[in-house]
Design an enzyme around this catalytic site. Structure first.
Site, PDB file in Angstrom:
ATOM      1  N   GLY A 109       0.852  -1.069   0.007  1.00 49.82           N
ATOM      2  CA  GLY A 109      -0.082  -0.086   0.072  1.00 49.82           C
ATOM      3  C   GLY A 109       0.795   1.360  -0.122  1.00 49.82           C
ATOM      4  O   GLY A 109       2.056   1.154  -0.129  1.00 49.82           O
TER       5      GLY A 109
ATOM      6  N   GLY B 141      -1.407 -13.111  17.197  1.00 49.49           N
ATOM      7  CA  GLY B 141      -1.101 -14.299  17.393  1.00 49.49           C
ATOM      8  C   GLY B 141       0.131 -14.973  16.679  1.00 49.49           C
ATOM      9  O   GLY B 141       0.889 -15.621  17.389  1.00 49.49           O
TER      10      GLY B 141
ATOM     11  N   TYR C 199     -14.499   1.611   9.396  1.00 46.99           N
ATOM     12  CA  TYR C 199     -13.176   2.022   9.504  1.00 46.99           C
ATOM     13  C   TYR C 199     -12.567   2.312  11.110  1.00 46.99           C
ATOM     14  O   TYR C 199     -11.765   1.808  11.595  1.00 46.99           O
ATOM     15  CB  TYR C 199     -12.626   3.042   8.467  1.00 46.99           C
ATOM     16  CG  TYR C 199     -11.138   3.516   8.588  1.00 46.99           C
ATOM     17  CD1 TYR C 199     -10.104   2.503   8.286  1.00 46.99           C
ATOM     18  CD2 TYR C 199     -10.562   4.692   9.016  1.00 46.99           C
ATOM     19  CE1 TYR C 199      -8.870   2.775   8.221  1.00 46.99           C
ATOM     20  CE2 TYR C 199      -9.255   4.971   8.982  1.00 46.99           C
ATOM     21  CZ  TYR C 199      -8.269   4.049   8.410  1.00 46.99           C
ATOM     22  OH  TYR C 199      -6.852   4.540   8.404  1.00 46.99           O
TER      23      TYR C 199
ATOM     24  N   ARG D  77      -9.316  10.514  -1.846  1.00 43.59           N
ATOM     25  CA  ARG D  77      -8.793  11.668  -0.817  1.00 43.59           C
ATOM     26  C   ARG D  77      -8.457  13.009  -1.258  1.00 43.59           C
ATOM     27  O   ARG D  77      -8.139  13.149  -2.685  1.00 43.59           O
ATOM     28  CB  ARG D  77      -7.716  11.200  -0.065  1.00 43.59           C
ATOM     29  CG  ARG D  77      -8.195   9.864   0.824  1.00 43.59           C
ATOM     30  CD  ARG D  77      -7.101   9.395   2.065  1.00 43.59           C
ATOM     31  NE  ARG D  77      -6.284   8.517   1.224  1.00 43.59           N
ATOM     32  CZ  ARG D  77      -5.675   7.473   1.934  1.00 43.59           C
ATOM     33  NH1 ARG D  77      -5.584   7.880   3.359  1.00 43.59           N
ATOM     34  NH2 ARG D  77      -4.834   6.657   1.223  1.00 43.59           N
TER      35      ARG D  77
HETATM   36  N1  UDP Z   1     -12.757  16.786   0.049  1.00 43.64           N
HETATM   37  C1  UDP Z   1     -13.131  17.796  -0.647  1.00 43.64           C
HETATM   38  N2  UDP Z   1     -12.752  17.555  -2.145  1.00 43.64           N
HETATM   39  C2  UDP Z   1     -12.623  16.349  -2.655  1.00 43.64           C
HETATM   40  C3  UDP Z   1     -12.135  15.153  -1.637  1.00 43.64           C
HETATM   41  C4  UDP Z   1     -12.239  15.690  -0.195  1.00 43.64           C
HETATM   42  O1  UDP Z   1     -13.284  18.893  -0.338  1.00 43.64           O
HETATM   43  O2  UDP Z   1     -12.469  16.003  -3.919  1.00 43.64           O
HETATM   44  C5  UDP Z   1     -12.512  17.154   1.631  1.00 43.64           C
HETATM   45  C6  UDP Z   1     -13.499  16.071   2.495  1.00 43.64           C
HETATM   46  O3  UDP Z   1     -14.692  16.254   2.522  1.00 43.64           O
HETATM   47  C7  UDP Z   1     -12.790  16.104   3.728  1.00 43.64           C
HETATM   48  C8  UDP Z   1     -11.337  16.685   3.546  1.00 43.64           C
HETATM   49  O4  UDP Z   1     -11.386  17.261   1.967  1.00 43.64           O
HETATM   50  O5  UDP Z   1     -13.378  17.471   4.599  1.00 43.64           O
HETATM   51  C9  UDP Z   1     -10.409  15.600   3.605  1.00 43.64           C
HETATM   52  O6  UDP Z   1     -10.865  14.529   2.943  1.00 43.64           O
HETATM   53  P1  UDP Z   1      -9.993  12.975   2.735  1.00 43.64           P
HETATM   54  O7  UDP Z   1     -11.107  11.987   1.980  1.00 43.64           O
HETATM   55  O8  UDP Z   1      -8.622  13.254   2.190  1.00 43.64           O
HETATM   56  O9  UDP Z   1      -9.788  12.461   4.172  1.00 43.64           O
HETATM   57  P2  UDP Z   1     -10.431  12.620   5.606  1.00 43.64           P
HETATM   58  O10 UDP Z   1      -9.561  13.486   6.216  1.00 43.64           O
HETATM   59  O11 UDP Z   1     -11.907  13.113   5.395  1.00 43.64           O
HETATM   60  O12 UDP Z   1     -10.734  11.180   6.152  1.00 43.64           O
END
Ligand code: UDP
Length: 313
Positions: free
Chosen positions: A10, A102, A145, A186
């Site tokens: 990953g 384990g 998660y 993300r």
């Molecule tokens: N976000 C956004 N536009 C995108 C993707 C994410 O505004 O295209 C926002 C999302 O709503 C969150 C923040 O960016 O408030 C971070 O999102 P991410 O998915 O990276 O991870 P999180 O911190 O929410 O787990």
């Protein structure tokens, strides 16, 4: 040392494989390739001391020979990934953690669990110290998660108390860098791929929610220090430079000298309104703090995404 890294193909796991091999250790990388990619570890095949095992760690893990440490990083980790694979996410955090523990008990190995700022949920205390118990919706879209990681922390702690296992728990805050998947949903890959493709930046909600972003090299350094520290309780690792998502979009446009538009889209349910690590503990215990500036980190990450886009437009 001989180190087992679950989720080793990953984003973060593959950087850990690199780091431990570079430090002269042997690495057994385990991954079922659900969200990991062979491409992330391709350069390690054939290298002395590197072994890849394709396995789902929710099943019994058999690793012949000695193991000194297990870094447990297997899990879908982006909101889109765990929404697509909620049961796999719950299983790897619970059954997978049990199998890892384990194996560690059998081998007398130290276990380092990758936990997350998501254990704090939509936090009511800001910034978040390790002593905060969190505010998690047990049935919301992030629960698979958040609760899996909370369970994993509890399981690791129970093995420490019951079996005397040597354990570490790192709570990882938003981290970015090369080997993130362009389409993992993300915000960093989303905004960078939009800039590189000349598309508008999609800010969710009004963009007033806050985050802070840690470059992957800084995170890896913190994890290595934590492993060697002997400290058993959870430690936050992340960058405390907090900004709103709207400010983050504007920063990206400035860094890449772009005049693309920002468009607003609905805020996903249970999206945390604020997030920022209190890193006093990491500073005091590990003498660690992030070093890479947001601008440098974004440039390095964009370079990687550019290569990805050229290969698969
Ligand atoms: N976000 C956004 N536009 C995108 C993707 C994410 O505004 O295209 C926002 C999302 O709503 C969150 C923040 O960016 O408030 C971070 O999102 P991410 O998915 O990276 O991870 P999180 O911190 O929410 O787990």
């Amino acid at each position: 040392m001989r180190v087992v890294i679950t989720g080793g193909a990953g984003f973060i796991g593959s950087h850990l494989c690199d780091r431990f091999l570079n430090d002269g250790h042997q690495v057994v990388c385990i991954d079922n390739l659900l969200t990991g990619k062979l491409e992330n570890i391709q350069h390690l095949f054939g290298q002395d001391g590197f072994l890849f095992v394709k396995q789902d760690i929710t099943n019994y893990i058999h690793i012949p020979g000695p193991v000194d440490a297990i870094l447990h990083f297997a899990s879908p980790a982006s909101p889109i990934d765990y929404a697509n694979f909620p049961i796999q996410t719950l299983k790897v955090g619970s059954l997978g953690t049990h199998k890892v523990l384990g194996l560690a008990k059998d081998k007398g190995a130290t276990v380092l669990l990758a936990s997350t700022s998501e254990v704090y949920g939509d936090p009511l205390i800001h910034p978040q110290p390790e002593t905060y118990w969190g505010n998690v919706n047990t049935t919301g879209p992030r629960s698979c998660y958040d609760e899996a990681k909370r369970f994993a922390e509890a399981m690791v702690t129970a093995y420490r108390h019951t079996h005397g296992l040597d354990t570490r728990i790192v709570r990882i805050f938003n981290t970015y860098g090369p080997r993130m998947r362009l389409a993992d949903g993300r915000v960093v890959p989303a905004f960078l791929s939009q800039v590189l493709r000349g598309e508008p930046l999609t800010v969710f909600g009004d963009g007033s929610q806050t985050r802070s972003f840690c470059y992957v090299d800084d995170l890896i350094e913190g994890i290595v220090r934590l492993l060697h520290s002997g400290h058993n309780d959870p430690v936050n690792i992340g960058n405390p430079a907090e900004m709103t998502i709207k400010e983050f979009a504007e920063t990206i446009l400035r860094v890449f000298d772009s005049d693309l538009k920002i468009v607003y889209q609905p805020l996903p349910k249970d999206d945390p309104k604020v997030r920022r690590p209190d890193i006093s503990k990491a500073k005091a215990l590990l003498n660690w703090e992030p070093k890479v500036s947001l601008e440098d980190g974004l440039r390095k990450t964009a370079k990687y995404f550019q290569t990805q886009l050229s290969a698969n437009p």
